[in-house]
Design an enzyme around this catalytic site. Sequence first.
Site, short mmCIF file in Angstrom:
data_model
loop_
_atom_site.label_atom_id
_atom_site.label_comp_id
_atom_site.label_asym_id
_atom_site.label_seq_id
_atom_site.Cartn_x
_atom_site.Cartn_y
_atom_site.Cartn_z
N LYS A 14 0.75 -1.04 0.06
CA LYS A 14 -0.04 -0.05 0.01
C LYS A 14 1.02 1.19 0.12
CE LYS A 14 -2.29 -0.92 3.92
NZ LYS A 14 -1.66 -2.31 4.07
N ARG A 90 -9.96 1.00 8.74
CA ARG A 90 -9.27 -0.45 9.01
C ARG A 90 -10.70 -1.36 9.71
NH1 ARG A 90 -3.38 0.60 9.08
NH2 ARG A 90 -2.37 -1.59 9.20
N ARG A 129 11.34 -6.35 5.50
CA ARG A 129 11.31 -4.78 5.64
C ARG A 129 11.82 -4.71 7.09
NH1 ARG A 129 5.46 -2.08 5.03
NH2 ARG A 129 5.10 -2.85 7.28
N ARG A 135 11.60 -1.31 11.49
CA ARG A 135 10.25 -1.09 12.22
C ARG A 135 10.04 -2.50 13.20
NH1 ARG A 135 4.95 0.21 8.53
NH2 ARG A 135 3.70 -0.99 10.23
N ARG A 146 -1.04 -9.14 13.29
CA ARG A 146 -1.41 -7.94 12.49
C ARG A 146 -2.33 -8.64 11.32
NH1 ARG A 146 3.88 -5.38 11.06
NH2 ARG A 146 2.88 -4.02 9.63
P1 AMP Z 1 0.48 0.51 9.05
O1 AMP Z 1 1.56 1.42 8.91
O2 AMP Z 1 -0.74 1.06 8.40
O3 AMP Z 1 0.56 -0.87 8.90
O4 AMP Z 1 -0.12 0.87 10.66
C1 AMP Z 1 0.83 0.40 11.80
C2 AMP Z 1 -0.12 0.25 13.03
O5 AMP Z 1 -0.62 1.26 13.23
C3 AMP Z 1 -1.27 -0.70 12.99
O6 AMP Z 1 -0.83 -2.04 13.10
C4 AMP Z 1 -1.93 -0.41 13.96
O7 AMP Z 1 -1.66 -0.51 15.18
C5 AMP Z 1 -1.94 1.36 13.96
N1 AMP Z 1 -3.04 1.70 12.95
C6 AMP Z 1 -2.66 2.46 11.79
N2 AMP Z 1 -3.70 2.83 10.99
C7 AMP Z 1 -4.66 2.56 11.93
C8 AMP Z 1 -6.27 2.55 11.84
N3 AMP Z 1 -6.90 2.94 10.68
N4 AMP Z 1 -6.99 2.18 12.84
C9 AMP Z 1 -6.33 1.42 14.02
N5 AMP Z 1 -5.00 1.46 13.96
C10 AMP Z 1 -4.24 1.89 13.09
#
Ligand code: AMP
Length: 193
Positions: A14, A90, A129, A135, A146
């Site tokens: 993404k 999400r 990654r 990360r 996740r």
């Molecule tokens: P990402 O970089 O989009 O994979 O997000 C990393 C982490 O941030 C996720 O595993 C969640 O813990 C938190 N997070 C990001 N976006 C959301 C969302 N829309 N709703 C809830 N938690 C989020």
Amino acid sequence: MLNIIIFGAPGSGKGTQSERITSKYKLLHVSTGDMLRAEIAAKTTLGELAQSYISKGHLLPDEVIIDMLAEKLKHSKKNHNGIIFDGFPRTVAQAQALDKMLQEHNQHVSLMLELEVEKDELIKRLVKRGEQSGRDDDNLEVIQNRLQVYHHQTEPVMDFYKNAGKYNHIQGNGTVEEIFELIANVLDKHTDK
Ligand code: AMP
């Protein structure tokens, strides 16, 4: 305005594809994950809260994310052709809140792009990654959480957009270029309408 949701499991590409889309179509890239990581780096109260969820692979509460996004939309400059939402919504509650927020700005979601990648490939990409970027939620145990969270809480969001006639499937295996071409075909068709 072209308001796109880029959707898919962690590791589906993404973020990478959002950067390409953003520059070709002059969109604003809104990544809730990036916003939360910036809060963590700045050691804010929100960052502290975010860290406790992210490190376990859990989602933050809907109202926290929705408030953060509403603030972002309120203060973002309007010098773009639309927004690409990456990592949001999400949950179905977040999808409903997004509709409402966009309506308040006289806008709507144009379409959703789902990047579909099989589970083994997702795990392989995320582990890699994690090794490269450090990360800390890209380690095997948190990755498994996740993916579970994605399956149970996030996948239902797809039906929300299927029902609204806005869903587009993108096969997410292949090179960055190949996948971007598939995406561009969908977006060009949409913008030609
Ligand atoms: P990402 O970089 O989009 O994979 O997000 C990393 C982490 O941030 C996720 O595993 C969640 O813990 C938190 N997070 C990001 N976006 C959301 C969302 N829309 N709703 C809830 N938690 C989020």
